[in-house]
Design a protein around this motif. Structure first.
Motif: not given
Length: 325
Positions: A261-286
């Protein structure tokens, strides 16, 4: 064990004398919908930097910051504004500071602007082959009902360019569509509708080129809304959120999502683990929150890094090679 993890993941600090930072503006407040959260974050960061001898002072909003820079009162900026439209996460602030030649914490123009737009971020992730829930873009005034039926219930509806769970609607079935349409109409902008992930919720902080331990979020209620994030004291945060290969994989995926996503420095990435599809990226907070409820400090503490050192390490990233010579 923690000491060895800290040594393995974090090198020695590159700045030991607080005077090397010069005059630091802690940019907080602003005019976005996340102003109050930013004020709380900024107060905590300011106190932490001052406790370590940094010449730091608070500045409320971008116009006031520009005035201080023109008056020669700012050498670098710790940006803790949240959101867009007067917040400091949408690339506008970063463009101003780039033009004025003032170093700042966090992502640059591209990463800030892209990650503030959840729809375009997901489009990049899909192009990169990274997992994220199926979604539909709803333009201003678009058909919320049609999007919900196209994706299939349950779904989430959220503004494309807001944070802190502002304006989010959970739509379990057709009976919730009237309320969702009202939310979309009140917001008036572009909306994102995405498939609801059924499974555990995680967040993974990133500092520099390192993904920190994941945090598993367990709200007492059914989902992690604004109240659970900033008000409730009964939300559980388990760090690290996973073990072994699963923990390694979620950190790898979060870092890949952050970088793509072109991010750098520091931030936080929200992820969920779907019971069928595994890890899914949700959004980035810069510019993640730095309040008593915030996630980045919780994760850093697992590595033995307390809040004041965390703020120092984030500020260190504004130092160029010439500053360190």
């Amino acid at each position: 064990m923690i000491d060895s993890m800290k040594e393995a993941r974090f090198p020695a600090m590159t700045v030991t004398d607080p005077a090397r930072f010069g005059r630091v503006a802690v940019l907080l407040g602003g005019t976005s919908s996340e102003r109050e959260v930013s004020l709380d974050s900024g107060a905590a960061v300011l106190a932490a930097l001052q406790s370590r001898g940094v010449d730091a002072h608070a500045v409320d909003g971008i116009p006031a910051l520009v005035d201080e820079i023109r008056a020669g009162k700012v050498d670098r900026v710790f940006n803790i504004l949240h959101g867009s439209h007067g917040g400091g996460e949408d690339g506008v602030l970063q463009g101003v500071l780039d033009q004025l030649g003032v170093p700042y914490t966090g992502s640059g123009v591209l990463g800030s602007a892209l990650s503030m737009d959840k729809i375009r971020t997901k489009q990049v992730w899909i192009a990169e082959g990274l997992p994220t829930p199926r979604f539909i873009r709803i333009p201003a005034g678009g058909d919320v009902r049609a999007a919900a039926f196209a994706l299939g219930f349950p779904v989430f509806l959220k503004p494309s360019s807001e944070g802190s769970s502002v304006g989010v609607a959970r739509i379990l079935d057709e009976s919730a569509l009237d309320a969702a349409e009202k939310i979309a109409g009140e917001y008036g902008g572009e909306m994102l509708m995405e498939q609801m992930v059924r499974g555990d919720e995680f967040s993974v902080p990133v500092i520099g080129d390192r993904a920190l331990p994941s945090i598993r979020i367990v709200p007492k209620g059914e989902w992690y809304d604004y109240h659970a994030k900033y008000i409730a004291d009964d939300t559980q945060y388990i760090t690290p959120g996973l073990e072994g290969d699963d923990e390694a994989e979620i950190r790898r995926l979060a870092h890949a999502g952050f970088v793509s996503a072109g991010c750098s420095g520091w931030g936080r990435v929200d992820v969920m683990r779907d019971v069928e599809r595994g890890f899914q990226l949700i959004e980035v907070n810069t510019a993640p929150g730095m309040t008593s409820h915030s996630l980045v400090p919780k994760s850093a503490r697992v590595l033995g890094i307390e809040f004041d050192e965390l703020c120092w390490r984030i500020l260190e990233q504004t130092m160029g090679e010439g500053d360190l010579a």
